[in-house]
Structures are given as structure tokens and as C-alpha cells.
Design an enzyme around this catalytic site. Structure first.
Site, mmCIF file in Angstrom:
data_model
loop_
_atom_site.group_PDB
_atom_site.id
_atom_site.type_symbol
_atom_site.label_atom_id
_atom_site.label_comp_id
_atom_site.label_asym_id
_atom_site.label_seq_id
_atom_site.Cartn_x
_atom_site.Cartn_y
_atom_site.Cartn_z
ATOM 1 C CE1 TYR A 1 -4.053 -1.979 0.290
ATOM 2 C CE2 TYR A 1 -2.551 -3.444 1.481
ATOM 3 C CZ TYR A 1 -3.757 -3.229 0.808
ATOM 4 O OH TYR A 1 -4.642 -4.275 0.642
ATOM 5 C CB SER A 2 0.817 4.346 -2.063
ATOM 6 O OG SER A 2 0.834 3.644 -3.272
ATOM 7 C CB CYS B 1 0.157 7.032 -8.311
ATOM 8 S SG CYS B 1 0.107 5.713 -7.060
HETATM 9 P P1 FAD Z 1 -7.199 -10.153 -2.854
HETATM 10 O O1 FAD Z 1 -7.979 -10.963 -1.891
HETATM 11 O O2 FAD Z 1 -5.746 -10.406 -2.961
HETATM 12 O O3 FAD Z 1 -7.891 -10.277 -4.240
HETATM 13 C C1 FAD Z 1 -7.260 -9.781 -5.377
HETATM 14 C C2 FAD Z 1 -7.565 -10.711 -6.519
HETATM 15 O O4 FAD Z 1 -8.948 -10.663 -6.814
HETATM 16 C C3 FAD Z 1 -6.873 -10.327 -7.810
HETATM 17 O O5 FAD Z 1 -5.589 -10.835 -7.861
HETATM 18 C C4 FAD Z 1 -7.777 -10.950 -8.836
HETATM 19 O O6 FAD Z 1 -7.465 -12.325 -8.973
HETATM 20 C C5 FAD Z 1 -9.141 -10.888 -8.185
HETATM 21 N N1 FAD Z 1 -9.923 -9.778 -8.735
HETATM 22 C C6 FAD Z 1 -9.796 -8.469 -8.431
HETATM 23 N N2 FAD Z 1 -10.695 -7.737 -9.105
HETATM 24 C C7 FAD Z 1 -11.405 -8.614 -9.843
HETATM 25 C C8 FAD Z 1 -12.480 -8.490 -10.761
HETATM 26 N N3 FAD Z 1 -13.009 -7.280 -11.031
HETATM 27 N N4 FAD Z 1 -12.955 -9.596 -11.359
HETATM 28 C C9 FAD Z 1 -12.439 -10.816 -11.077
HETATM 29 N N5 FAD Z 1 -11.422 -11.001 -10.224
HETATM 30 C C10 FAD Z 1 -10.913 -9.918 -9.621
HETATM 31 N N6 FAD Z 1 -4.481 -0.450 -2.880
HETATM 32 C C11 FAD Z 1 -5.123 0.523 -2.184
HETATM 33 O O7 FAD Z 1 -6.304 0.403 -1.872
HETATM 34 N N7 FAD Z 1 -4.449 1.664 -1.811
HETATM 35 C C12 FAD Z 1 -3.131 1.872 -2.116
HETATM 36 O O8 FAD Z 1 -2.569 2.907 -1.773
HETATM 37 C C13 FAD Z 1 -2.458 0.838 -2.833
HETATM 38 N N8 FAD Z 1 -1.156 0.979 -3.157
HETATM 39 C C14 FAD Z 1 -0.517 0.008 -3.844
HETATM 40 C C15 FAD Z 1 0.820 0.196 -4.175
HETATM 41 C C16 FAD Z 1 1.498 -0.767 -4.898
HETATM 42 C C17 FAD Z 1 2.954 -0.555 -5.248
HETATM 43 C C18 FAD Z 1 0.804 -1.946 -5.286
HETATM 44 C C19 FAD Z 1 1.518 -3.002 -6.084
HETATM 45 C C20 FAD Z 1 -0.512 -2.142 -4.960
HETATM 46 C C21 FAD Z 1 -1.197 -1.181 -4.226
HETATM 47 N N9 FAD Z 1 -2.537 -1.342 -3.870
HETATM 48 C C22 FAD Z 1 -3.183 -0.344 -3.183
HETATM 49 C C23 FAD Z 1 -3.267 -2.602 -4.157
HETATM 50 C C24 FAD Z 1 -3.132 -3.570 -2.958
HETATM 51 O O9 FAD Z 1 -1.793 -4.010 -2.855
HETATM 52 C C25 FAD Z 1 -4.004 -4.833 -3.090
HETATM 53 O O10 FAD Z 1 -3.712 -5.438 -4.316
HETATM 54 C C26 FAD Z 1 -5.485 -4.571 -3.006
HETATM 55 O O11 FAD Z 1 -5.828 -3.978 -1.762
HETATM 56 C C27 FAD Z 1 -6.259 -5.905 -3.116
HETATM 57 O O12 FAD Z 1 -5.796 -6.777 -2.153
HETATM 58 P P2 FAD Z 1 -6.805 -7.762 -1.387
HETATM 59 O O13 FAD Z 1 -6.017 -8.645 -0.487
HETATM 60 O O14 FAD Z 1 -7.913 -6.993 -0.779
HETATM 61 O O15 FAD Z 1 -7.425 -8.581 -2.589
#
Ligand code: FAD
Length: 418
Positions: free
Chosen positions: A194-195, A376
Site C-alpha cells: 500500500y502506498s 499513480c
Molecule cells: P485479494 O484478496 O488479494 O484479491 C485480489 C484478486 O482478486 C486479484 O488478484 C484478482 O485475482 C481478483 N480480482 C480483483 N478484481 C477482480 C475483478 N473485477 N474480477 C475478477 N477477479 C478480480 N491499494 C489501495 O487500496 N491503496 C493503495 O494505496 C495501494 N497501493 C498500492 C501500491 C502498490 C505498489 C501496489 C503493487 C498495490 C497497491 N494497492 C493499493 C493494491 C493492494 O496491494 C491490493 O492489491 C489490493 O488492496 C487488493 O488486495 P486484497 O487482499 O484486498 O485482494
């Protein structure tokens, strides 16, 4: 500086107005392209002649039709007689031979003078102070909704206490969060990045906290239609003050803010992509009031172009607008509100449409060696931004992709999309 006289002199051709040739890929022959009279070659490219005055509109139309401009060159006396009129292809010089894809005027080259890099010395940047096998255990101090009534989804501003350890960070870096529990394979969850949304001093300017801006991921499962919630984002969005969480990092050197207080900073954000830019703006403006950074008194121009779906989704709206009011000469704020504003074609106003609208001005700014551009947010926003700048740069006879490569080498072009 780039030499723009080549394009300026030679491109004055048809009807005394400057004309340019777009080479476009990705347009498929269909009802829409037929209507617009784009004959598509077997190679997949189409060449379109565009008058100077319509360059931006034509770019937007091409993008809307799914095309990608791969090169732009001025129509010169050499190629003018080649049958390159709007909507037609240039003819090959030799019959039966595909004409070579047109490339940018070769005599126009980027300058190679190397300016001192505005990047921070690598050794000064803290990285991986806490690793996944021994994360820092932080505490949630607050968790507030950022989306106003009637807005879409949930985005939270979270502040964590990090006063008990050694976690330090700079604006533009990220931290990792390890959600509790196990994944489908019964393995502990992996970290998510997360940024960081606060400055190195934290929101209370006491060097004791770090803040995030987190959108709860939710989507309909493509097969079952059930609502799925992201693991880590849901964990974060549901945190209560006092709850513990595992933090790793910090990581990332791509989005560091230049140390030069006279730098211009262009920020292109969608959604939670605002996070690092909030940190920049707080450092540039808000912390000055607290005299937190005696060595950094920002005097450049900061321009934030922020793409969101609806007005209630303008994250940190009040704070951003207050800053803009207070610092009108140093901060410019431009929104692209996709579901409320229309682009010139009558479609939704996305960030790339705003960039297209201001492309000539942005391009002028980008050419200044003290300008840094940061992107970003959502993956996929870069294509439209590149298209807009391709057109603006071509008016000066410059190939955007080459210029961009050089700006990257100089540490002036920064992208973090996810
Ligand atoms: P997970 O449970 O890991 O689920 C994600 C998975 O769900 C995906 O890999 C995909 O397989 C599936 N999926 C997602 N959308 C769909 C769809 N529409 N249809 C079907 N499948 C889907 N997030 C922020 O909110 N704020 C930030 O500031 C931020 N900064 C980031 C900075 C960087 C450098 C990076 C790489 C990512 C950043 N993110 C940020 C994103 C964050 O890291 C996560 O990826 C995001 O919160 C989702 O994680 P999760 O565990 O909730 O989802």
C-alpha cells in the site's frame, strides 16, 4: 532543448495549414471505422492525415475506437504527393510493396545534456527495515471513511502507530501489510503493498505514525455472480482503533519526491493513487506551516490531475481544495469526474481526457528539466496519457516515446500503477 523548427517549417503543406500523419494500430474494420472512413491495411496499420487544429480531437476519437497511435510525423513536401489525404493510405513507392511504417522526423533528437539527477541518494532511502518473517506490529489509531454519501465503494484513511519500533519511510514509498489467517492452500497470507499517504513525519507531524488510503476490493465473481471481497483490503477497512497489524517495509524508490524545492511536480492520479500525492502535498504545503522541513520550502508548481468516478469519490476533497485556495500560485487542482463530466466527444471524462485537454500545456511543462511527472493508480491509465502527450510532442516534431525514455533515465518520469 528539442529543435522544433523542422516540423514547424516542413509541415506547412495542405491548404497552408500544418498537417500531420498518424500511424494507427489496433483499429478493426467495423461499422464505426467504416463510418469514419479509416481504410485499414492488411498489416493492421492505418495512416491518417490530420490538420494541426484537430490533432487532439482526432487522437481522442482514435482512442475511443480502440486504436493506438504508434507514430506521428509532419506531412512534408516529400510525402505530400503520396496520396496521403485524410482517410487514405500513403501509396508505396514501389508497387506491390508495403510502404514502410513512417517514423518520426529523424533530425529531431532529444538533447543529451545530462542534468544532475534529482533522485535521492540510494543509500539515504530506507528499505525493508521490517521483513515478512519479522514484521513490525503496529496499532490502528484511526480508520475513517473517505467516500462521501452517494459515492461508489469504500475507501478508508487509516493511521497506524509505529512509535514503538524503527520503521522510517519517505514520501512516495509503500509498506506491506500481512493480513491475518491463511489462504486457500492453508499457507499464511502473503503481504499486500500500500502506498503511504502521509509524509515521513506522519499526520500528527510527530514522527510516530504512518497513514494509508485503502479501497476495499469488491467485485462480482465472474462465474458465480457472488460478491467477493479482497482479503487484505477488507481486513484493513474493518480495523478498529486499538487493533494490531503486521507491517513490512518500507519499499519502493520509484515515487520519491525530488529534493529540489523549485521542482515542478505533475501528479496524475486515479482513485487511491492519490495516496503518495497527499504525502507530497502535505510536505510541500501543510508542513511548512509547522516548520517541519526547514530544508524544503516548496516554490515550484504542483499540478494534480485526479480521476474519480463521482464527486463524493474525491478523496481528501476538503483538504485538497483548502490547500489550493491557500496556495493558488503553487498548486493547481484539476478533476476528471468520469460519471458526471463529459469529454469533448460526449463520453465519460476520464483522466486521459483531461490530460488530452491540457496536453500542450503539460508538454511545455514536462520539457522543463526541473519538472517531474508522477502517475499513480489504476493500471491502464498510462496508455491514454501517452497518446495525449504523443500528439502534443509531435506538434513540436518530437517523438514522445523517445522523450519519455530519456525523462525516465533522468529520473523525471515515475509510474506506480496496480
Ligand atoms: P485479494 O484478496 O488479494 O484479491 C485480489 C484478486 O482478486 C486479484 O488478484 C484478482 O485475482 C481478483 N480480482 C480483483 N478484481 C477482480 C475483478 N473485477 N474480477 C475478477 N477477479 C478480480 N491499494 C489501495 O487500496 N491503496 C493503495 O494505496 C495501494 N497501493 C498500492 C501500491 C502498490 C505498489 C501496489 C503493487 C498495490 C497497491 N494497492 C493499493 C493494491 C493492494 O496491494 C491490493 O492489491 C489490493 O488492496 C487488493 O488486495 P486484497 O487482499 O484486498 O485482494
Amino acid at each position: 532543448m528539442y529543435n522544433s523548427s523542422v516540423a514547424g517549417d516542413a509541415a506547412n503543406t495542405v491548404s497552408g495549414s500544418r498537417m500531420f500523419i498518424y500511424e494507427v494500430e489496433g483499429l478493426r474494420q467495423n461499422e464505426n471505422t467504416d463510418k469514419t472512413n479509416y481504410p485499414i491495411r492488411r498489416s493492421g496499420s492505418v495512416f491518417i492525415t490530420v490538420p494541426y487544429s484537430r490533432m487532439n480531437q482526432e487522437m481522442q476519437r482514435i482512442t475511443r475506437l480502440g486504436g493506438k497511435i504508434v507514430s506521428i510525423r509532419p506531412l512534408t513536401a516529400d510525402n505530400e504527393g503520396n496520396g496521403t489525404t485524410p482517410g487514405t493510405e500513403p501509396q508505396s513507392k514501389h508497387s506491390g510493396e508495403e510502404s514502410k511504417p513512417m517514423t518520426q522526423t529523424e533530425s529531431v533528437q532529444p538533447v543529451t545534456e545530462t542534468k544532475p539527477k534529482a533522485k535521492k541518494a540510494e543509500s539515504d532511502v530506507p528499505v525493508n527495515i521490517y521483513r515478512p518473517n519479522s514484521p513490525y506490529i503496529g496499532k490502528c489509531l484511526s480508520n475513517e471513511e473517505l467516500v462521501g454519501e452517494g459515492g461508489i465503494g469504500t475507501v478508508r484513511h487509516l493511521i497506524f502507530d509505529i512509535s514503538g519500533g524503527d520503521l522510517r519511510y519517505l514520501e512516495g514509498q509503500s509498506i506491506g501489510i500481512i493480513p491475518p489467517g491463511t489462504d486457500k492452500k492453508d499457507k499464511p497470507h502473503k503481504l499486500r503493498l500500500y502506498s503511504i499517504a502521509s509524509t515521513r513525519h506522519g499526520d500528527a507531524v510527530d514522527d510516530k505514525t504512518v497513514s494509508l488510503c485503502v479501497r476495499q476490493l469488491e467485485y462480482k465473481h465472474p462465474e458465480t455472480g457472488e460478491m467477493v471481497y479482497g482479503v487484505c483490503s477488507t481486513f484493513l477497512c474493518n480495523l478498529k482503533p486499538g487493533d494490531d497489524l503486521k507491517i513490512t517495509g518500507p519499499t519502493g524508490k520509484e515515487m520519491l519526491l525530488p529534493e529540489d524545492p523549485n521542482a515542478n511536480v505533475i501528479m496524475l492520479a486515479t482513485g487511491t493513487g492519490i495516496a503518495p500525492f497527499r504525502a507530497y502535498l502535505w510536505r510541500m504545503f501543510k508542513e511548512n506551516e509547522r516548520k517541519a522541513n526547514p530544508d524544503y520550502q516548496f516554490k515550484g508548481l504542483a499540478w494534480l490531475i485526479f480521476g474519480i468516478p463521482t464527486s463524493p469519490n474525491i478523496l481528501y476533497k476538503n483538504e485538497l481544495e483548502e490547500l489550493q485556495e491557500q496556495y493558488p500560485d503553487n498548486l493547481r487542482l484539476t478533476y476528471a469526474i468520469s460519471r458526471e463530466q463529459k469529454n469533448p466527444e460526449g463520453g465519460r471524462m476520464y483522466i486521459q481526457d483531461r490530460v488530452a485537454e491540457h496536453a500542450d500545456e503539460l508538454w511545455k511543462m514536462i520539457q522543463q528539466q526541473n519538472t517531474h511527472t508522477y502517475i499513480c493508480g489504476l493500471k491502464g491509465m498510462e496508455g491514454g496519457i501517452d497518446q495525449a502527450l504523443t500528439v502534443a510532442a509531435a506538434k513540436d516534431g518530437v517523438t514522445w516515446s523517445e522523450y519519455q525514455r530519456q525523462a525516465k533515465r533522468e529520473g523525471r518520469w515515475h509510474v506506480e500503477t496496480y
